[in-house]
Design a protein around this motif. Structure first.
Motif, PDB file in Angstrom:
ATOM      1  N   THR A   1       0.609  -1.305   0.019  1.00 40.74           N
ATOM      2  CA  THR A   1      -0.363   0.119   0.262  1.00 40.74           C
ATOM      3  C   THR A   1       0.977   1.260   0.241  1.00 40.74           C
ATOM      4  OG1 THR A   1      -1.731  -0.881   1.107  1.00 40.74           O
ATOM      5  CG2 THR A   1      -2.224   1.361   1.792  1.00 40.74           C
ATOM      6  N   TYR A   2       1.998   1.241   0.744  1.00 39.25           N
ATOM      7  CA  TYR A   2       2.913   2.312   0.926  1.00 39.25           C
ATOM      8  C   TYR A   2       3.311   2.820  -0.382  1.00 39.25           C
ATOM      9  CZ  TYR A   2       7.552   4.309   1.460  1.00 39.25           C
ATOM     10  OH  TYR A   2       8.264   5.638   0.813  1.00 39.25           O
ATOM     11  N   SER A   3       3.696   2.212  -1.203  1.00 39.47           N
ATOM     12  CA  SER A   3       4.437   1.827  -2.739  1.00 39.47           C
ATOM     13  C   SER A   3       3.853   2.106  -3.473  1.00 39.47           C
ATOM     14  CB  SER A   3       4.965   0.637  -3.046  1.00 39.47           C
ATOM     15  OG  SER A   3       6.531  -0.136  -2.338  1.00 39.47           O
ATOM     16  N   LEU A   4       1.896   2.044  -3.675  1.00 32.12           N
ATOM     17  CA  LEU A   4       1.314   2.393  -4.216  1.00 32.12           C
ATOM     18  C   LEU A   4       0.995   3.681  -4.285  1.00 32.12           C
ATOM     19  CD1 LEU A   4      -1.129   1.673  -6.445  1.00 32.12           C
ATOM     20  CD2 LEU A   4      -2.434   0.714  -5.142  1.00 32.12           C
ATOM     21  N   VAL A   5       0.214   3.863  -3.100  1.00 27.88           N
ATOM     22  CA  VAL A   5       0.406   5.764  -2.543  1.00 27.88           C
ATOM     23  C   VAL A   5       1.321   6.496  -3.253  1.00 27.88           C
ATOM     24  CG1 VAL A   5      -0.258   6.846  -0.349  1.00 27.88           C
ATOM     25  CG2 VAL A   5      -1.393   4.433  -0.857  1.00 27.88           C
ATOM     26  N   LEU A   6       2.451   5.928  -3.085  1.00 31.24           N
ATOM     27  CA  LEU A   6       3.810   7.076  -2.922  1.00 31.24           C
ATOM     28  C   LEU A   6       3.598   7.474  -4.644  1.00 31.24           C
ATOM     29  CD1 LEU A   6       6.187   8.925  -2.229  1.00 31.24           C
ATOM     30  CD2 LEU A   6       7.570   6.489  -2.333  1.00 31.24           C
ATOM     31  N   ILE A   7       3.402   5.908  -5.614  1.00 31.79           N
ATOM     32  CA  ILE A   7       3.801   6.429  -7.284  1.00 31.79           C
ATOM     33  C   ILE A   7       2.754   7.311  -7.491  1.00 31.79           C
ATOM     34  CG2 ILE A   7       5.270   4.201  -7.242  1.00 31.79           C
ATOM     35  CD1 ILE A   7       3.322   2.628  -8.388  1.00 31.79           C
ATOM     36  N   VAL A   8       1.918   7.270  -6.230  1.00 29.67           N
ATOM     37  CA  VAL A   8       0.533   8.129  -7.481  1.00 29.67           C
ATOM     38  C   VAL A   8       1.026   9.023  -6.756  1.00 29.67           C
ATOM     39  CG1 VAL A   8      -2.356   8.148  -6.757  1.00 29.67           C
ATOM     40  CG2 VAL A   8      -1.311   5.789  -6.839  1.00 29.67           C
ATOM     41  N   VAL A   9       0.725   9.555  -5.240  1.00 29.92           N
ATOM     42  CA  VAL A   9       1.349  10.524  -4.985  1.00 29.92           C
ATOM     43  C   VAL A   9       2.267  10.924  -6.361  1.00 29.92           C
ATOM     44  CG1 VAL A   9       2.476  12.111  -3.106  1.00 29.92           C
ATOM     45  CG2 VAL A   9       0.164  10.286  -2.735  1.00 29.92           C
ATOM     46  N   ILE A  10       3.251  10.995  -6.450  1.00 29.99           N
ATOM     47  CA  ILE A  10       4.510  11.523  -7.539  1.00 29.99           C
ATOM     48  C   ILE A  10       4.123  11.671  -8.340  1.00 29.99           C
ATOM     49  CG2 ILE A  10       5.919  10.700  -8.800  1.00 29.99           C
ATOM     50  CD1 ILE A  10       7.350   9.717  -6.321  1.00 29.99           C
ATOM     51  N   VAL A  11       3.136  11.032  -9.259  1.00 25.26           N
ATOM     52  CA  VAL A  11       2.177  11.179 -10.352  1.00 25.26           C
ATOM     53  C   VAL A  11       0.891  12.410 -10.087  1.00 25.26           C
ATOM     54  CG1 VAL A  11       1.154   9.854 -12.311  1.00 25.26           C
ATOM     55  CG2 VAL A  11       2.611   9.015 -11.642  1.00 25.26           C
ATOM     56  N   LEU A  12       0.225  12.396  -9.681  1.00 27.51           N
ATOM     57  CA  LEU A  12      -0.269  12.985  -9.640  1.00 27.51           C
ATOM     58  C   LEU A  12      -0.161  14.354  -8.786  1.00 27.51           C
ATOM     59  CD1 LEU A  12      -2.871  11.318  -7.440  1.00 27.51           C
ATOM     60  CD2 LEU A  12      -3.299  11.510  -9.808  1.00 27.51           C
ATOM     61  N   GLY A  13       1.301  14.067  -8.165  1.00 28.85           N
ATOM     62  CA  GLY A  13       1.548  15.397  -7.894  1.00 28.85           C
ATOM     63  C   GLY A  13       2.340  16.562  -9.413  1.00 28.85           C
ATOM     64  N   GLY A  14       3.559  15.616  -9.532  1.00 32.14           N
ATOM     65  CA  GLY A  14       3.126  15.875 -11.384  1.00 32.14           C
ATOM     66  C   GLY A  14       2.419  16.729 -11.885  1.00 32.14           C
ATOM     67  N   LEU A  15       0.986  15.673 -12.195  1.00 30.06           N
ATOM     68  CA  LEU A  15       0.331  16.601 -13.117  1.00 30.06           C
ATOM     69  C   LEU A  15      -0.165  17.434 -12.618  1.00 30.06           C
ATOM     70  CD1 LEU A  15      -2.420  15.872 -15.101  1.00 30.06           C
ATOM     71  CD2 LEU A  15      -3.176  14.710 -13.427  1.00 30.06           C
ATOM     72  N   SER A  16      -0.848  17.773 -10.795  1.00 30.84           N
ATOM     73  CA  SER A  16      -0.701  18.896 -10.378  1.00 30.84           C
ATOM     74  C   SER A  16       0.042  20.424 -10.617  1.00 30.84           C
ATOM     75  CB  SER A  16      -0.627  18.953  -8.656  1.00 30.84           C
ATOM     76  OG  SER A  16      -2.563  17.514  -8.588  1.00 30.84           O
ATOM     77  N   VAL A  17       0.924  20.609 -10.384  1.00 31.91           N
ATOM     78  CA  VAL A  17       2.373  20.746 -10.642  1.00 31.91           C
ATOM     79  C   VAL A  17       1.720  21.853 -12.173  1.00 31.91           C
ATOM     80  CG1 VAL A  17       4.725  21.726 -11.257  1.00 31.91           C
ATOM     81  CG2 VAL A  17       4.144  20.553  -9.156  1.00 31.91           C
TER      82      VAL A  17
ATOM     83  N   VAL B   1      15.045   7.308  -1.793  1.00 31.76           N
ATOM     84  CA  VAL B   1      15.916   6.629  -0.963  1.00 31.76           C
ATOM     85  C   VAL B   1      14.947   5.868  -0.546  1.00 31.76           C
ATOM     86  CG1 VAL B   1      15.642   7.548   1.951  1.00 31.76           C
ATOM     87  CG2 VAL B   1      16.130   9.307   0.334  1.00 31.76           C
ATOM     88  N   THR B   2      13.575   5.617  -0.409  1.00 42.34           N
ATOM     89  CA  THR B   2      13.097   3.805   0.433  1.00 42.34           C
ATOM     90  C   THR B   2      13.028   3.070  -0.638  1.00 42.34           C
ATOM     91  OG1 THR B   2      10.760   4.825  -0.125  1.00 42.34           O
ATOM     92  CG2 THR B   2      11.637   5.350   2.070  1.00 42.34           C
ATOM     93  N   LEU B   3      13.664   3.042  -1.796  1.00 42.89           N
ATOM     94  CA  LEU B   3      13.500   2.241  -2.911  1.00 42.89           C
ATOM     95  C   LEU B   3      14.111   1.109  -2.775  1.00 42.89           C
ATOM     96  CD1 LEU B   3      13.653   2.200  -6.598  1.00 42.89           C
ATOM     97  CD2 LEU B   3      14.281   0.714  -5.839  1.00 42.89           C
ATOM     98  N   PRO B   4      15.414   1.128  -1.945  1.00 42.34           N
ATOM     99  CA  PRO B   4      16.060  -0.504  -2.264  1.00 42.34           C
ATOM    100  C   PRO B   4      15.854  -0.992  -0.867  1.00 42.34           C
ATOM    101  CG  PRO B   4      17.882   1.400  -1.709  1.00 42.34           C
ATOM    102  CD  PRO B   4      15.590   2.599  -2.419  1.00 42.34           C
ATOM    103  N   GLN B   5      14.407  -0.940   0.098  1.00 33.13           N
ATOM    104  CA  GLN B   5      14.103  -1.273   1.469  1.00 33.13           C
ATOM    105  C   GLN B   5      12.989  -1.592   1.039  1.00 33.13           C
ATOM    106  OE1 GLN B   5      15.632  -2.478   3.126  1.00 33.13           O
ATOM    107  NE2 GLN B   5      18.105  -1.782   2.545  1.00 33.13           N
ATOM    108  N   SER B   6      12.103  -1.408  -0.232  1.00 32.95           N
ATOM    109  CA  SER B   6      10.773  -1.054  -0.298  1.00 32.95           C
ATOM    110  C   SER B   6      10.318  -1.978  -1.325  1.00 32.95           C
ATOM    111  CB  SER B   6       9.886   0.027  -0.593  1.00 32.95           C
ATOM    112  OG  SER B   6      10.436   0.493  -2.296  1.00 32.95           O
ATOM    113  N   THR B   7       9.048  -2.448  -2.014  1.00 31.42           N
ATOM    114  CA  THR B   7       8.320  -3.354  -2.672  1.00 31.42           C
ATOM    115  C   THR B   7       9.639  -2.997  -4.255  1.00 31.42           C
ATOM    116  OG1 THR B   7       6.562  -2.316  -2.976  1.00 31.42           O
ATOM    117  CG2 THR B   7       6.665  -4.306  -1.473  1.00 31.42           C
ATOM    118  N   MET B   8       9.398  -1.671  -4.007  1.00 27.02           N
ATOM    119  CA  MET B   8       9.147  -1.295  -6.020  1.00 27.02           C
ATOM    120  C   MET B   8      11.206  -1.227  -5.786  1.00 27.02           C
ATOM    121  SD  MET B   8       7.201   0.380  -6.671  1.00 27.02           S
ATOM    122  CE  MET B   8       7.667   1.632  -7.973  1.00 27.02           C
ATOM    123  N   LEU B   9      11.504  -2.249  -4.585  1.00 26.98           N
ATOM    124  CA  LEU B   9      13.022  -2.918  -5.738  1.00 26.98           C
ATOM    125  C   LEU B   9      13.108  -3.411  -6.473  1.00 26.98           C
ATOM    126  CD1 LEU B   9      16.379  -2.906  -5.033  1.00 26.98           C
ATOM    127  CD2 LEU B   9      15.601  -4.761  -3.087  1.00 26.98           C
TER     128      LEU B   9
END
Length: 670
Positions: free
Chosen positions: A155-171, A227-235
């Motif tokens: 859930t953390y990984s999914l939320v984080l990448i969604v936040v990143i993409v929506l952040g870029g869209l908002s900018v 920073v978190t990628l090497p210890q997350s499911t995104m590895l």
């Protein structure tokens, strides 16, 4: 003219935006590289050496196929579309960042229509990503398939990448809300969101403040991902492509790696993580936890302790927990759980049928079976096996067959033929028929074996057998983990074969076929082919040498043997023969390279029955019986006949579903 402007609307209150933007991302990148080095160096330094750098052009092509195009991911519609939407979108975003960097610091080219097409592509893939994220959320939180790991870290990984993409869209959308350019529809997603900002009635100054806040939040969220990628499911976005690149190319699926040896030439047994290769350790780190292997595993479906996914995760957990201590102190490190027996339980390893379904399904090409066989060798070395398997191996060592019968009985089924079946040790033959244990010794299969010989004689084939000179080919002996016994059987068989004059080997047993074709010394075959009988008969059918005089008219289904189909790619020949006999073929849902296993492989047929919910053979019978109008399940393997004829009785389907060897249909149609 439209053009890309770096750091549009970002104030210089804290200094040039380049300084803190590149400073934050530079620091995050250093942390990412350091943590990746820690992870990679662990399996690289801990595991045994293994050469996986050859044939770079093939490895790069595999990387494109499986890591970028993701052909195996797409083999399942819903999860395939979902994952590809997310992965391809991020791949496009990566290229968008690379092109923007080139434009800003090297060659300016993002002007006019080039810039508009660039922005349109990014916006389209933003929409594709959002669609994929919705599919992922629905699957994870509503459908909740059993095979998925439903842990909060995903859930953390999914939320984080969604936040990143929506952040870029908002900018982007706040910039469009301020500028309101005439070409805004080239950025459809951003322009639609901009309408929301405009609907608030906020002033341009307020929108600029929001733009800066969203930009800074987007910058920090991307840094957090790094920073978190090497210890997350995104590895897995790094280890997955690495695993694909380093997948085995030096041998076919049907050939196991030889047992490793110590520097002094002694057999090396897997007792700890240090005894696995670096690639086997990488397999565990590359696991995406998608559960496809678990879904396909007949042992897991039957209710045994084996889950190929959990096997990889247990090794990964041990690697991260015990790896640093093993690097410092070696195999003698105190308090480190034993890999075989504690990290991976004995019952897990003995549950495997080596059917290869897990390997076939894995989107990142993990090689589960090689690792399990390596660990089985340690169990055999310590005698940790059930009494039935011990007896079978003792019989194989003493008599050359698992039945414990004299080698003189092996050719008894061949008595009474006129003309007599040739002894290939004494006469030159075109086809040397390697009969196999079950076809030679099993009383329930002797009729099929005799019909095979009758068909060969009716077709005028010049063939012979080895009689008492034949031994078990060793395919399942090797996969049980008894490498020494396997080598002894190979030595005895090759000694006999080397004295025979023949043009091809034909066998009715896919297990014998696999090891003879893929694992026996090439000098014994000397370029001569190894054929399954269906391949030989199919060749004769194509040339017109095989013609049928009767049309049987049955409605049948066919079950691909694991070692004929998945391991060696023989799918079409049996089907052409079935159709040529005048039968109608109805395919089961699981067919071809996804065919279900009977449960006999990997030596399971020699082991005690486990406490299971339903045996793999029984599940397969139910699958066949569910097909409308099907009268018979057709097989092309002696072990399949044995397993399915028993299962059709225990499931109660014997009155309405027959189990037929394809050779029986051929014999009846001639």
């Amino acid at each position: 003219m439209p053009e890309r402007v770096d750091f549009w609307g970002i104030p210089h209150t804290w200094g040039p935006p380049e300084l803190y933007a590149y400073g934050i991302m530079g620091l995050a990148s250093l942390v990412l590289l350091f943590r990746l080095y820690q992870a990679v160096s662990l399996w690289w330094r801990l595991g045994r050496a293994e050469k996986r750098w050859d044939q770079l052009h093939i490895r790069i092509w595999r990387l494109i196929q499986y890591a970028i195009v993701q052909v195996r991911v797409l083999s399942q519609r819903y999860p395939g579309i979902m994952h590809v939407a997310l992965a391809w979108a991020f791949f496009v975003f990566l290229w968008g960042t690379i092109l923007a960097t080139i434009h800003s610091h090297f060659i300016g080219f993002l002007y006019g229509h080039t810039y508009l097409v660039y922005k349109l592509a990014l916006d389209v893939f933003t929409a594709i990503f959002i669609g994929g994220a919705i599919l992922a959320a629905y699957r994870r939180y509503v459908l909740r398939p059993r095979r998925l790991t439903l842990a909060p870290r995903f859930t953390y990984s999914l939320v984080l990448i969604v936040v990143i993409v929506l952040g870029g869209l908002s900018v982007e959308s706040t910039r469009l809300a301020v500028e309101r350019p005439e070409w805004a529809w080239w950025m459809p997603a951003g322009w639609l969101v901009a309408q929301l900002w405009l609907a608030t009635g906020a002033s341009d100054a307020t929108l600029l403040d929001w733009h800066f806040g969203l930009w800074f939040f987007h910058l920090l969220s991307v840094a957090l991902l790094f920073v978190t990628l090497p210890q997350s499911t995104m590895l897995h976005v790094i280890t997955g492509p690495l695993n694909v690149f380093f997948s085995k190319l030096d041998r076919p699926m049907g050939r196991l790696a030889p047992q490793p040896q110590t520097a002094s030439g002694e057999p090396l047994f897997v007792t700890s993580l240090r005894d696995l290769t670096w690639k086997q350790l990488l397999d565990s780190e590359a696991c995406t936890e998608c559960g496809r292997c678990q879904d396909a595993c007949p042992a897991f479906a039957a209710g045994t302790p084996l889950s190929p996914k959990e096997l990889m995760l247990n090794i990964r957990t041990a690697l991260r927990r015990d790896g640093p201590q093993l690097l410092q102190r070696g195999n003698g490190a105190n308090g480190v759980p034993a890999l075989v027996g504690e990290v991976v339980q004995d019952a897990v390893l003995w549950s495997c049928t080596t059917c290869g379904a897990c390997v076939r399904e894995c989107p990142v090409l993990i090689e589960h079976i090689d690792t399990m066989v390596d660990m089985r060798r340690q169990l055999v070395n310590e005698g940790r096996m059930d009494s039935m398997l011990q007896e079978a191996l003792a019989n194989l060592g003493r008599y050359g067959n698992s039945f414990g019968q004299s080698e003189r009985v092996r050719g008894r089924w061949a008595q009474g033929f006129d003309p007599p079946i040739k002894d290939a040790r004494k006469e030159s033959v075109e086809y040397l028929w390697f009969v196999g244990d079950y076809a030679s010794y099993s009383a329930t299969l002797s009729d099929i074996t005799r019909k095979t010989a009758e068909v060969f004689q009716k077709l005028g084939l010049d063939f012979g057998i080895l009689y008492e000179g034949e031994r078990n080919a060793g395919n399942d002996v090797r996969r049980v983990g008894e490498e020494g016994l396997y080598e002894m059987l190979v030595h005895r068989n090759t000694a006999v074969l080397s004295r025979c004059s023949f043009k091809a080997i034909v066998t009715t047993d896919p297990h014998s076929y696999n090891t003879l074709k893929n694992e026996y010394p090439p000098e014994v075959l000397d370029g001569r082919p190894v054929l399954h009988y269906t391949e030989l008969l199919d060749q004769l059918l194509m040339t017109g040498a095989l013609k049928f005089s009767h049309r049987l008219g049955y409605t049948v289904t066919y079950s691909d043997p694991c070692y004929l189909g998945r391991y060696n790619g023989v799918y079409d020949a049996p089907r052409r023969l079935i159709l040529a006999t005048g039968c109608q073929l109805v395919e089961m849902p699981r067919c071809g390279d996804r065919a279900a296993c009977c449960g006999a492989g990997g030596g399971r047929i020699w082991m005690e029955e486990q406490a299971v919910q339903e045996r793999p053979s029984e599940a397969r019978i139910r699958e066949a019986a569910a097909l409308e109008g099907v009268q018979a399940l057709v097989v092309t393997c002696p072990k399949d006949v044995t397993m399915y004829r028993d299962a059709v009785k225990t499931t109660g389907y014997e009155p309405r579903l027959a189990v037929k060897e394809l050779m029986e249909l051929v014999h009846a149609a001639l």
